[in-house]
Design a protein around this motif. Sequence first.
Motif, PDB file in Angstrom:
ATOM      1  N   HIS A   3       0.835  -1.185   0.000  1.00 15.43           N
ATOM      2  CA  HIS A   3       0.000   0.000   0.000  1.00 15.43           C
ATOM      3  C   HIS A   3       0.885   1.255   0.000  1.00 15.43           C
ATOM      4  CE1 HIS A   3      -3.732  -2.203   0.817  1.00 15.43           C
ATOM      5  NE2 HIS A   3      -3.008  -2.960   1.639  1.00 15.43           N
ATOM      6  N   TRP A   4       0.395   2.339  -0.661  1.00 19.01           N
ATOM      7  CA  TRP A   4       1.144   3.585  -0.652  1.00 19.01           C
ATOM      8  C   TRP A   4       1.334   4.104   0.771  1.00 19.01           C
ATOM      9  CZ3 TRP A   4       4.506   6.951  -1.386  1.00 19.01           C
ATOM     10  CH2 TRP A   4       4.376   8.271  -0.919  1.00 19.01           C
ATOM     11  N   ASP A   5       0.339   3.920   1.636  1.00 15.30           N
ATOM     12  CA  ASP A   5       0.464   4.424   3.003  1.00 15.30           C
ATOM     13  C   ASP A   5       1.614   3.745   3.743  1.00 15.30           C
ATOM     14  OD1 ASP A   5      -0.718   6.414   4.674  1.00 15.30           O
ATOM     15  OD2 ASP A   5      -1.399   4.814   5.999  1.00 15.30           O
ATOM     16  N   ASP A   6       1.830   2.451   3.454  1.00 14.04           N
ATOM     17  CA  ASP A   6       2.963   1.759   4.067  1.00 14.04           C
ATOM     18  C   ASP A   6       4.278   2.335   3.543  1.00 14.04           C
ATOM     19  OD1 ASP A   6       1.131   0.211   5.361  1.00 14.04           O
ATOM     20  OD2 ASP A   6       1.423  -1.576   4.120  1.00 14.04           O
ATOM     21  N   LEU A   7       4.327   2.612   2.255  1.00 11.62           N
ATOM     22  CA  LEU A   7       5.540   3.200   1.669  1.00 11.62           C
ATOM     23  C   LEU A   7       5.783   4.599   2.234  1.00 11.62           C
ATOM     24  CD1 LEU A   7       5.184   2.094  -2.063  1.00 11.62           C
ATOM     25  CD2 LEU A   7       6.898   1.299  -0.420  1.00 11.62           C
ATOM     26  N   ARG A   8       4.725   5.339   2.479  1.00 11.56           N
ATOM     27  CA  ARG A   8       4.857   6.677   3.055  1.00 11.56           C
ATOM     28  C   ARG A   8       5.495   6.606   4.444  1.00 11.56           C
ATOM     29  NH1 ARG A   8       1.571  10.005   6.260  1.00 11.56           N
ATOM     30  NH2 ARG A   8       0.106   8.284   6.537  1.00 11.56           N
ATOM     31  N   ILE A   9       5.070   5.622   5.230  1.00  9.91           N
ATOM     32  CA  ILE A   9       5.650   5.452   6.560  1.00  9.91           C
ATOM     33  C   ILE A   9       7.092   4.961   6.450  1.00  9.91           C
ATOM     34  CG2 ILE A   9       5.475   4.091   8.692  1.00  9.91           C
ATOM     35  CD1 ILE A   9       2.384   4.227   8.237  1.00  9.91           C
ATOM     36  N   PHE A  10       7.352   4.065   5.496  1.00 11.13           N
ATOM     37  CA  PHE A  10       8.721   3.612   5.248  1.00 11.13           C
ATOM     38  C   PHE A  10       9.628   4.808   4.958  1.00 11.13           C
ATOM     39  CE2 PHE A  10      11.663   2.878   1.681  1.00 11.13           C
ATOM     40  CZ  PHE A  10      12.603   2.063   2.293  1.00 11.13           C
ATOM     41  N   LEU A  11       9.170   5.731   4.112  1.00 13.08           N
ATOM     42  CA  LEU A  11       9.965   6.916   3.789  1.00 13.08           C
ATOM     43  C   LEU A  11      10.225   7.764   5.035  1.00 13.08           C
ATOM     44  CD1 LEU A  11       8.356   8.065   0.420  1.00 13.08           C
ATOM     45  CD2 LEU A  11      10.735   7.385   0.759  1.00 13.08           C
ATOM     46  N   GLY A  12       9.211   7.900   5.870  1.00  8.07           N
ATOM     47  CA  GLY A  12       9.381   8.678   7.089  1.00  8.07           C
ATOM     48  C   GLY A  12      10.436   8.092   8.005  1.00  8.07           C
ATOM     49  N   VAL A  13      10.413   6.771   8.188  1.00 11.89           N
ATOM     50  CA  VAL A  13      11.394   6.115   9.057  1.00 11.89           C
ATOM     51  C   VAL A  13      12.786   6.198   8.438  1.00 11.89           C
ATOM     52  CG1 VAL A  13      12.057   3.947  10.163  1.00 11.89           C
ATOM     53  CG2 VAL A  13       9.642   4.590  10.023  1.00 11.89           C
ATOM     54  N   GLU A  17      15.403   8.080  10.537  1.00 11.96           N
ATOM     55  CA  GLU A  17      16.234   7.032  11.148  1.00 11.96           C
ATOM     56  C   GLU A  17      15.750   6.709  12.556  1.00 11.96           C
ATOM     57  OE1 GLU A  17      20.268   8.361  10.815  1.00 11.96           O
ATOM     58  OE2 GLU A  17      20.384   7.845   8.683  1.00 11.96           O
ATOM     59  N   SER A  18      14.450   6.894  12.763  1.00  7.73           N
ATOM     60  CA  SER A  18      13.859   6.649  14.072  1.00  7.73           C
ATOM     61  C   SER A  18      12.367   6.405  13.886  1.00  7.73           C
ATOM     62  CB  SER A  18      14.069   7.852  14.999  1.00  7.73           C
ATOM     63  OG  SER A  18      13.191   7.823  16.092  1.00  7.73           O
ATOM     64  N   LEU A  19      11.859   5.357  14.524  1.00  6.85           N
ATOM     65  CA  LEU A  19      10.434   5.048  14.424  1.00  6.85           C
ATOM     66  C   LEU A  19       9.598   6.118  15.119  1.00  6.85           C
ATOM     67  CD1 LEU A  19       8.829   2.640  13.184  1.00  6.85           C
ATOM     68  CD2 LEU A  19       8.642   1.750  15.517  1.00  6.85           C
ATOM     69  N   ASP A  29       0.651   6.905  15.628  1.00  2.84           N
ATOM     70  CA  ASP A  29       1.198   6.226  16.794  1.00  2.84           C
ATOM     71  C   ASP A  29       2.445   5.427  16.407  1.00  2.84           C
ATOM     72  OD1 ASP A  29       1.054   3.465  18.566  1.00  2.84           O
ATOM     73  OD2 ASP A  29       0.551   5.282  19.682  1.00  2.84           O
ATOM     74  N   PRO A  30       3.521   5.434  17.223  1.00  6.32           N
ATOM     75  CA  PRO A  30       4.720   4.660  16.890  1.00  6.32           C
ATOM     76  C   PRO A  30       4.447   3.180  16.677  1.00  6.32           C
ATOM     77  CG  PRO A  30       5.204   6.203  18.647  1.00  6.32           C
ATOM     78  CD  PRO A  30       3.717   6.270  18.426  1.00  6.32           C
ATOM     79  N   ARG A  35       4.103  -1.471  12.956  1.00 11.79           N
ATOM     80  CA  ARG A  35       3.332  -2.534  12.292  1.00 11.79           C
ATOM     81  C   ARG A  35       3.363  -2.364  10.779  1.00 11.79           C
ATOM     82  NH1 ARG A  35      -0.272  -1.593  16.598  1.00 11.79           N
ATOM     83  NH2 ARG A  35      -1.608  -0.315  15.252  1.00 11.79           N
ATOM     84  N   ARG A  36       3.275  -1.123  10.308  1.00 14.67           N
ATOM     85  CA  ARG A  36       3.278  -0.884   8.865  1.00 14.67           C
ATOM     86  C   ARG A  36       4.632  -1.244   8.248  1.00 14.67           C
ATOM     87  NH1 ARG A  36      -0.727   2.533   7.056  1.00 14.67           N
ATOM     88  NH2 ARG A  36      -2.587   2.267   8.353  1.00 14.67           N
ATOM     89  N   VAL A  37       5.706  -0.920   8.941  1.00 17.11           N
ATOM     90  CA  VAL A  37       7.038  -1.285   8.444  1.00 17.11           C
ATOM     91  C   VAL A  37       7.185  -2.802   8.420  1.00 17.11           C
ATOM     92  CG1 VAL A  37       9.512  -1.240   8.981  1.00 17.11           C
ATOM     93  CG2 VAL A  37       8.166   0.873   9.098  1.00 17.11           C
ATOM     94  N   ALA A  38       6.708  -3.466   9.479  1.00 14.39           N
ATOM     95  CA  ALA A  38       6.785  -4.928   9.535  1.00 14.39           C
ATOM     96  C   ALA A  38       5.972  -5.552   8.411  1.00 14.39           C
ATOM     97  CB  ALA A  38       6.293  -5.415  10.895  1.00 14.39           C
ATOM     98  N   ARG A  39       4.794  -4.994   8.121  1.00 13.75           N
ATOM     99  CA  ARG A  39       3.965  -5.513   7.029  1.00 13.75           C
ATOM    100  C   ARG A  39       4.672  -5.354   5.686  1.00 13.75           C
ATOM    101  NH1 ARG A  39      -2.160  -3.454   6.385  1.00 13.75           N
ATOM    102  NH2 ARG A  39      -1.202  -1.572   5.523  1.00 13.75           N
ATOM    103  N   LEU A  40       5.344  -4.235   5.510  1.00 14.16           N
ATOM    104  CA  LEU A  40       6.065  -4.004   4.263  1.00 14.16           C
ATOM    105  C   LEU A  40       7.216  -5.001   4.120  1.00 14.16           C
ATOM    106  CD1 LEU A  40       5.729  -1.945   1.971  1.00 14.16           C
ATOM    107  CD2 LEU A  40       7.420  -0.501   3.109  1.00 14.16           C
ATOM    108  N   GLU A  41       7.895  -5.270   5.228  1.00 14.08           N
ATOM    109  CA  GLU A  41       8.983  -6.252   5.185  1.00 14.08           C
ATOM    110  C   GLU A  41       8.433  -7.644   4.886  1.00 14.08           C
ATOM    111  OE1 GLU A  41      12.415  -4.341   8.037  1.00 14.08           O
ATOM    112  OE2 GLU A  41      10.785  -5.415   9.029  1.00 14.08           O
ATOM    113  N   ASP A  42       7.269  -7.960   5.411  1.00 15.43           N
ATOM    114  CA  ASP A  42       6.635  -9.247   5.097  1.00 15.43           C
ATOM    115  C   ASP A  42       6.255  -9.315   3.621  1.00 15.43           C
ATOM    116  OD1 ASP A  42       6.890 -10.152   7.672  1.00 15.43           O
ATOM    117  OD2 ASP A  42       4.851  -9.585   8.273  1.00 15.43           O
TER     118      ASP A  42
END
Length: 297
Positions: A3-13, A17-19, A29-30, A35-42
Amino acid sequence: MPHWDDLRIFLGVAREESLSKAAARLKIDPATAGRRVARLEDDYGTPLFLKSQSGYALTDMGQRLLAHAQRIEQSMELAAEEMGGRSGGMTGQIRIGAPDGAANFLLPQVCAAISKDNPELEIQIMALPRLINLSKREADFVVAVSPPTAGRLVVQKVTDYHLSLAASETYLSEAPPLRSLKDVPQHRMVGYIPDMIFDKELDYLKEIGVESPDLASNSVSVQMSWVRQGGGLGIVHDFALPFSEGVQRVLTDQVRLKRAFYLVRHEDDKRLERLNRFATALADGLRKEVQRLEAIS
């Protein structure tokens, strides 16, 4: 498909360099960000970050995804502009990084005027005594005191500005006579911490033969407070003098430094009309504000 929203959070992290910092910037919420980063990694079947106590660092696969995510982000911004039309005011969030002289004495009033004309625009000012990384999207714009020579950047000279040797009236009434630069060694000096000067253009005291100040800070605001409170002589921005009652220029016929401000942004952002419009308004506002304040200093 991610999802684009997951990619958006990935870009933020990736940029912070900090969740927790990414979550704060994205206003989520952190735990949700994690969870979104973990889903993207999955989804991709590979770690995208190396997690440690010092923060989140991109893995090789994370670096590869970063370039694709940045292109998607830009496409989404272009689509928003296209669908939303270009006749209204500017909207969204824009972050500016600047040395704290500009951040404290120029950008507040310039950005307030821009905000008044564009009430749906959110403007953030980062006052940092260091270089700001545009490639990592720490900011959309940087006000710099010297033009960068590397990277895919657009650099625009905005305006010249001046600095003078100054002191408070109280200090001058109690200090030894000050008739020429030869008298400066008899005086307490205020300036930057030498090993924390991040740009050679900020090494003002060296130009008048002072190697190390007696009172030092990496913050222009702290330096100005010391000068205003009678701590000693300092090199100050002429545009800051109207904010510092009781501080006056000295040796004006011998000390007059000239520097310049440059507006810097990432080359890819030239396609975004919103940022083009903001760049024009910001550069014009800075130019006029420097002229106005120097005229009354």
